[in-house]
Design a protein around this motif. Structure first.
Motif, mmCIF file in Angstrom:
data_model
loop_
_atom_site.group_PDB
_atom_site.id
_atom_site.type_symbol
_atom_site.label_atom_id
_atom_site.label_comp_id
_atom_site.label_asym_id
_atom_site.label_seq_id
_atom_site.Cartn_x
_atom_site.Cartn_y
_atom_site.Cartn_z
ATOM 1 N N PHE A 147 0.848 -1.190 0.000
ATOM 2 C CA PHE A 147 0.000 0.000 0.000
ATOM 3 C C PHE A 147 0.885 1.242 0.000
ATOM 4 O O PHE A 147 1.846 1.323 0.768
ATOM 5 C CB PHE A 147 -0.890 0.052 1.238
ATOM 6 N N GLN A 148 0.527 2.191 -0.860
ATOM 7 C CA GLN A 148 1.147 3.516 -0.820
ATOM 8 C C GLN A 148 0.224 4.398 -0.006
ATOM 9 O O GLN A 148 -0.929 4.605 -0.369
ATOM 10 C CB GLN A 148 1.310 4.084 -2.234
ATOM 11 N N LEU A 149 0.737 4.886 1.120
ATOM 12 C CA LEU A 149 -0.053 5.698 2.044
ATOM 13 C C LEU A 149 0.461 7.132 2.061
ATOM 14 O O LEU A 149 1.673 7.354 2.071
ATOM 15 C CB LEU A 149 0.045 5.137 3.466
ATOM 16 N N HIS A 197 -0.247 24.114 9.828
ATOM 17 C CA HIS A 197 0.027 24.850 8.599
ATOM 18 C C HIS A 197 1.384 25.511 8.734
ATOM 19 O O HIS A 197 1.632 26.147 9.759
ATOM 20 C CB HIS A 197 -1.055 25.906 8.346
ATOM 21 N N PRO A 198 2.274 25.348 7.766
ATOM 22 C CA PRO A 198 2.094 24.574 6.555
ATOM 23 C C PRO A 198 2.013 23.068 6.846
ATOM 24 O O PRO A 198 2.449 22.604 7.895
ATOM 25 C CB PRO A 198 3.319 24.907 5.707
ATOM 26 N N LEU A 199 1.467 22.337 5.887
ATOM 27 C CA LEU A 199 1.189 20.917 6.050
ATOM 28 C C LEU A 199 2.465 20.106 6.281
ATOM 29 O O LEU A 199 3.486 20.337 5.625
ATOM 30 C CB LEU A 199 0.469 20.390 4.800
ATOM 31 N N VAL A 200 2.393 19.153 7.196
ATOM 32 C CA VAL A 200 3.451 18.168 7.433
ATOM 33 C C VAL A 200 2.894 16.836 6.940
ATOM 34 O O VAL A 200 1.831 16.406 7.397
ATOM 35 C CB VAL A 200 3.805 18.078 8.940
ATOM 36 N N TRP A 201 3.588 16.205 5.993
ATOM 37 C CA TRP A 201 3.080 14.950 5.423
ATOM 38 C C TRP A 201 4.225 14.019 5.027
ATOM 39 O O TRP A 201 5.363 14.439 4.884
ATOM 40 C CB TRP A 201 2.179 15.213 4.221
ATOM 41 N N ARG A 202 3.859 12.718 4.861
ATOM 42 C CA ARG A 202 4.793 11.693 4.423
ATOM 43 C C ARG A 202 4.076 10.754 3.445
ATOM 44 O O ARG A 202 2.888 10.480 3.604
ATOM 45 C CB ARG A 202 5.307 10.836 5.587
ATOM 46 N N ARG A 203 4.831 10.245 2.470
ATOM 47 C CA ARG A 203 4.319 9.202 1.571
ATOM 48 C C ARG A 203 5.174 7.969 1.826
ATOM 49 O O ARG A 203 6.396 8.023 1.674
ATOM 50 C CB ARG A 203 4.406 9.646 0.113
ATOM 51 N N VAL A 204 4.521 6.876 2.224
ATOM 52 C CA VAL A 204 5.235 5.655 2.587
ATOM 53 C C VAL A 204 4.659 4.462 1.834
ATOM 54 O O VAL A 204 3.493 4.468 1.436
ATOM 55 C CB VAL A 204 5.178 5.385 4.111
ATOM 56 N N CYS A 219 10.032 5.189 2.919
ATOM 57 C CA CYS A 219 9.458 6.526 2.784
ATOM 58 C C CYS A 219 9.879 7.087 1.435
ATOM 59 O O CYS A 219 11.075 7.142 1.132
ATOM 60 C CB CYS A 219 9.939 7.435 3.917
ATOM 61 N N LEU A 220 8.905 7.491 0.630
ATOM 62 C CA LEU A 220 9.185 8.030 -0.699
ATOM 63 C C LEU A 220 9.361 9.536 -0.706
ATOM 64 O O LEU A 220 10.156 10.070 -1.471
ATOM 65 C CB LEU A 220 8.038 7.684 -1.654
ATOM 66 N N ALA A 221 8.576 10.224 0.119
ATOM 67 C CA ALA A 221 8.571 11.688 0.077
ATOM 68 C C ALA A 221 7.921 12.228 1.339
ATOM 69 O O ALA A 221 7.350 11.486 2.138
ATOM 70 C CB ALA A 221 7.804 12.187 -1.157
ATOM 71 N N ALA A 262 12.646 21.347 7.551
ATOM 72 C CA ALA A 262 13.529 20.260 7.131
ATOM 73 C C ALA A 262 12.826 18.908 7.179
ATOM 74 O O ALA A 262 12.116 18.594 8.129
ATOM 75 C CB ALA A 262 14.764 20.227 8.025
ATOM 76 N N PHE A 263 13.049 18.116 6.130
ATOM 77 C CA PHE A 263 12.654 16.710 6.135
ATOM 78 C C PHE A 263 13.502 15.988 5.102
ATOM 79 O O PHE A 263 13.648 16.449 3.969
ATOM 80 C CB PHE A 263 11.174 16.509 5.814
ATOM 81 N N ASP A 264 14.059 14.850 5.498
ATOM 82 C CA ASP A 264 14.902 14.046 4.621
ATOM 83 C C ASP A 264 14.245 12.672 4.443
ATOM 84 O O ASP A 264 14.317 11.832 5.343
ATOM 85 C CB ASP A 264 16.294 13.909 5.241
#
Length: 181
Positions: free
Chosen positions: A6-8, A16-23, A119-121, A167-169
């Motif tokens: 699953f891509q979540l 705000h601003p939005l904090v998000w992750r794609r895993v 984690c993709l992004a 920052a996010f890596d």
């Protein structure tokens, strides 16, 4: 049969601003394993209670006193309760009340050369633990950028020099997920 992944997209509600992750996570993960994925991908330290809400049902670690009516997250596989297009919620820290919106963006066949979860992004740093929820996070952000803000020095010291809200890596998050989940 090939493993389903699953891509979540995990988004922190109310900031705000939005904090998000794609895993990417194995669809056969139990909800307790998904909890660990969200913790590591977002940058939380897993020092507070949490729960999932899926179609009106609460899932979490069982309450030893039996006061909370929740289903045991250890007994529930992700693919048994959600599919592509599903949206559900994960709440972390019942004091600060960090609500995460989780969207199942896609369901794909596992790549045999890839390690999961990964984690993709993503964008922006997770708020610091115990900052006071979304409202406290907004105060922190305002204070950090304004040296004239009455809380600037105190909150800069509290957050520490290493905290950069922009920052996010994703590579670092992917490495954490591979080692810790």
């Amino acid at each position: 049969m090939p493993r389903q992944i699953f891509q979540l997209k995990v988004s922190l509600v109310g900031v705000h601003p939005l904090v998000w992750r794609r895993v990417l996570v194995p669809a056969g993960y139990t909800l307790d394993r998904l909890h660990r994925v969200v913790q590591h991908a977002m940058g939380w330290r897993d020092c507070h209670l949490h729960s999932f809400e899926i179609d009106g049902t609460q899932y979490a670690e069982p309450d030893p006193d039996g006061e909370l009516a929740v289903r045991d997250e250890l007994d529930v596989r992700l693919d048994a309760v959600v599919g592509k297009g599903s949206r559900f919620h994960y709440t972390y820290d019942f004091g600060d009340w960090w609500e995460h919106d989780i969207l199942v963006e896609d369901a794909v066949t596992a790549d045999p050369d890839e390690r999961y979860p990964t984690c993709l992004a993503g964008e922006r740093a997770c708020p610091p633990e115990d900052v006071g929820g979304p409202a406290g996070h907004q105060v922190l952000l305002a204070a950090l950028v304004d040296p004239a803000h009455p809380e600037h020095e105190r909150l800069r010291d509290w957050a520490g020099d290493a905290y950069d809200p922009d920052a996010f890596d994703p590579g670092r998050a992917a490495t954490l997920l591979r080692h810790l989940c």
